[in-house]
Design a protein around this motif. Structure first.
Motif, PDB file in Angstrom:
ATOM      1  N   LEU A 127      36.587  50.142  53.325  1.00 25.74           N
ATOM      2  CA  LEU A 127      37.801  50.959  53.313  1.00 25.74           C
ATOM      3  C   LEU A 127      38.676  50.591  54.511  1.00 25.74           C
ATOM      4  O   LEU A 127      38.416  51.023  55.630  1.00 25.74           O
ATOM      5  N   PRO A 128      39.716  49.785  54.289  1.00 27.79           N
ATOM      6  CA  PRO A 128      40.594  49.445  55.406  1.00 27.79           C
ATOM      7  C   PRO A 128      41.367  50.668  55.881  1.00 27.79           C
ATOM      8  O   PRO A 128      41.879  51.444  55.076  1.00 27.79           O
ATOM      9  N   LEU A 129      41.406  50.860  57.190  1.00 27.55           N
ATOM     10  CA  LEU A 129      42.166  51.958  57.774  1.00 27.55           C
ATOM     11  C   LEU A 129      43.559  51.507  58.169  1.00 27.55           C
ATOM     12  O   LEU A 129      44.544  52.160  57.860  1.00 27.55           O
ATOM     13  N   SER A 130      43.636  50.377  58.878  1.00 30.80           N
ATOM     14  CA  SER A 130      44.905  49.965  59.454  1.00 30.80           C
ATOM     15  C   SER A 130      44.781  48.551  59.995  1.00 30.80           C
ATOM     16  O   SER A 130      43.673  48.067  60.234  1.00 30.80           O
ATOM     17  N   THR A 131      45.928  47.930  60.244  1.00 31.52           N
ATOM     18  CA  THR A 131      45.887  46.678  60.995  1.00 31.52           C
ATOM     19  C   THR A 131      45.478  47.001  62.422  1.00 31.52           C
ATOM     20  O   THR A 131      45.634  48.143  62.879  1.00 31.52           O
ATOM     21  N   GLN A 132      44.985  46.020  63.126  1.00 30.48           N
ATOM     22  CA  GLN A 132      44.557  46.213  64.514  1.00 30.48           C
ATOM     23  C   GLN A 132      45.725  46.707  65.373  1.00 30.48           C
ATOM     24  O   GLN A 132      45.576  47.630  66.168  1.00 30.48           O
ATOM     25  N   GLY A 133      46.902  46.115  65.187  1.00 33.30           N
ATOM     26  CA  GLY A 133      48.072  46.504  65.977  1.00 33.30           C
ATOM     27  C   GLY A 133      48.509  47.934  65.714  1.00 33.30           C
ATOM     28  O   GLY A 133      48.812  48.680  66.651  1.00 33.30           O
ATOM     29  N   ALA A 134      48.559  48.312  64.454  1.00 29.04           N
ATOM     30  CA  ALA A 134      48.963  49.680  64.107  1.00 29.04           C
ATOM     31  C   ALA A 134      47.913  50.681  64.579  1.00 29.04           C
ATOM     32  O   ALA A 134      48.255  51.771  65.044  1.00 29.04           O
ATOM     33  N   TYR A 135      46.649  50.311  64.482  1.00 30.92           N
ATOM     34  CA  TYR A 135      45.595  51.222  64.935  1.00 30.92           C
ATOM     35  C   TYR A 135      45.721  51.452  66.439  1.00 30.92           C
ATOM     36  O   TYR A 135      45.663  52.586  66.917  1.00 30.92           O
ATOM     37  N   SER A 136      45.927  50.366  67.162  1.00 30.74           N
ATOM     38  CA  SER A 136      46.060  50.443  68.616  1.00 30.74           C
ATOM     39  C   SER A 136      47.316  51.202  69.039  1.00 30.74           C
ATOM     40  O   SER A 136      47.287  52.007  69.967  1.00 30.74           O
ATOM     41  N   GLY A 137      48.413  50.963  68.322  1.00 26.78           N
ATOM     42  CA  GLY A 137      49.694  51.552  68.707  1.00 26.78           C
ATOM     43  C   GLY A 137      49.978  52.931  68.148  1.00 26.78           C
ATOM     44  O   GLY A 137      50.784  53.672  68.719  1.00 26.78           O
ATOM     45  N   GLU A 138      49.328  53.292  67.034  1.00 27.21           N
ATOM     46  CA  GLU A 138      49.606  54.575  66.386  1.00 27.21           C
ATOM     47  C   GLU A 138      48.381  55.487  66.330  1.00 27.21           C
ATOM     48  O   GLU A 138      48.427  56.632  66.774  1.00 27.21           O
ATOM     49  N   TRP A 139      47.308  54.988  65.753  1.00 24.28           N
ATOM     50  CA  TRP A 139      46.134  55.820  65.524  1.00 24.28           C
ATOM     51  C   TRP A 139      45.482  56.261  66.837  1.00 24.28           C
ATOM     52  O   TRP A 139      45.148  57.433  67.004  1.00 24.28           O
ATOM     53  N   VAL A 140      45.271  55.312  67.750  1.00 23.22           N
ATOM     54  CA  VAL A 140      44.570  55.647  68.997  1.00 23.22           C
ATOM     55  C   VAL A 140      45.375  56.630  69.849  1.00 23.22           C
ATOM     56  O   VAL A 140      44.826  57.654  70.273  1.00 23.22           O
ATOM     57  N   PRO A 141      46.678  56.394  70.096  1.00 24.37           N
ATOM     58  CA  PRO A 141      47.420  57.379  70.890  1.00 24.37           C
ATOM     59  C   PRO A 141      47.444  58.774  70.255  1.00 24.37           C
ATOM     60  O   PRO A 141      47.276  59.783  70.952  1.00 24.37           O
ATOM     61  N   ALA A 142      47.623  58.835  68.937  1.00 25.50           N
ATOM     62  CA  ALA A 142      47.634  60.133  68.254  1.00 25.50           C
ATOM     63  C   ALA A 142      46.259  60.795  68.346  1.00 25.50           C
ATOM     64  O   ALA A 142      46.158  62.007  68.575  1.00 25.50           O
ATOM     65  N   SER A 143      45.204  60.010  68.206  1.00 21.06           N
ATOM     66  CA  SER A 143      43.840  60.551  68.290  1.00 21.06           C
ATOM     67  C   SER A 143      43.544  61.085  69.681  1.00 21.06           C
ATOM     68  O   SER A 143      42.954  62.153  69.837  1.00 21.06           O
TER      69      SER A 143
END
Length: 105
Positions: free
Chosen positions: A19-35
Motif C-alpha cells: 500500500l503506497p502512502l506517498s512519495t518520499q518527498g511528499a512524505y518528508s514535506g507534508e506527512w512528517v510535519p503534520a504528524s
C-alpha cells in the motif's frame, strides 16, 4: 522513492499487500510535519522505515485516522486524504491474525 506499507501473510501462497502512502518527498514535506504537529509517534518513523508488530497495527491505524481528520477540508491536502481513505479501507479488510510481518517505510 516512496513510503509504503508492506504486509506479508502467514499463508505462504497468499500474495503480500503493498500500500503506497506517498512519495518520499511528499512524505518528508507534508506527512512528517503534520504528524509531528499532531504529536504522533509512529508516522514520523516511516520516513526511514521500520518494522511494526502486528499488535501495534491498531495504533498505526489510529494515527492514520488522526492525520486524515486533521487534513480533511484543507483543499491542498485533498489527494492525501484520498490516499489515507484508500489505505484505511484496505487495512480494515485485513485480519490481524493472518499477518506474518509488517514493514512501513
Amino acid at each position: 522513492m516512496s513510503v509504503a506499507i508492506l504486509i506479508e501473510f502467514k499463508e505462504s501462497t497468499r500474495e503480500g499487500l503493498y500500500l503506497p502512502l506517498s512519495t518520499q518527498g511528499a512524505y518528508s514535506g507534508e506527512w512528517v510535519p503534520a504528524s509531528k504537529a499532531l504529536g504522533l509517534s509512529w508516522l514520523p518513523l516511516f520516513l526511514t522505515g521500520t518494522s511494526v508488530d502486528v499488535e501495534d497495527l491498531p495504533a498505526v491505524v489510529a494515527e492514520l485516522r488522526l492525520l486524515r481528520s486533521a487534513l480533511v477540508g484543507v483543499p491542498s491536502r485533498a489527494s492525501t486524504v484520498e490516499r489515507l481513505d484508500f489505505v484505511l479501507e484496505r487495512l480494515g479488510a485485513v485480519e490481524p491474525d493472518e499477518i506474518d510481518r509488517i514493514f512501513i517505510g
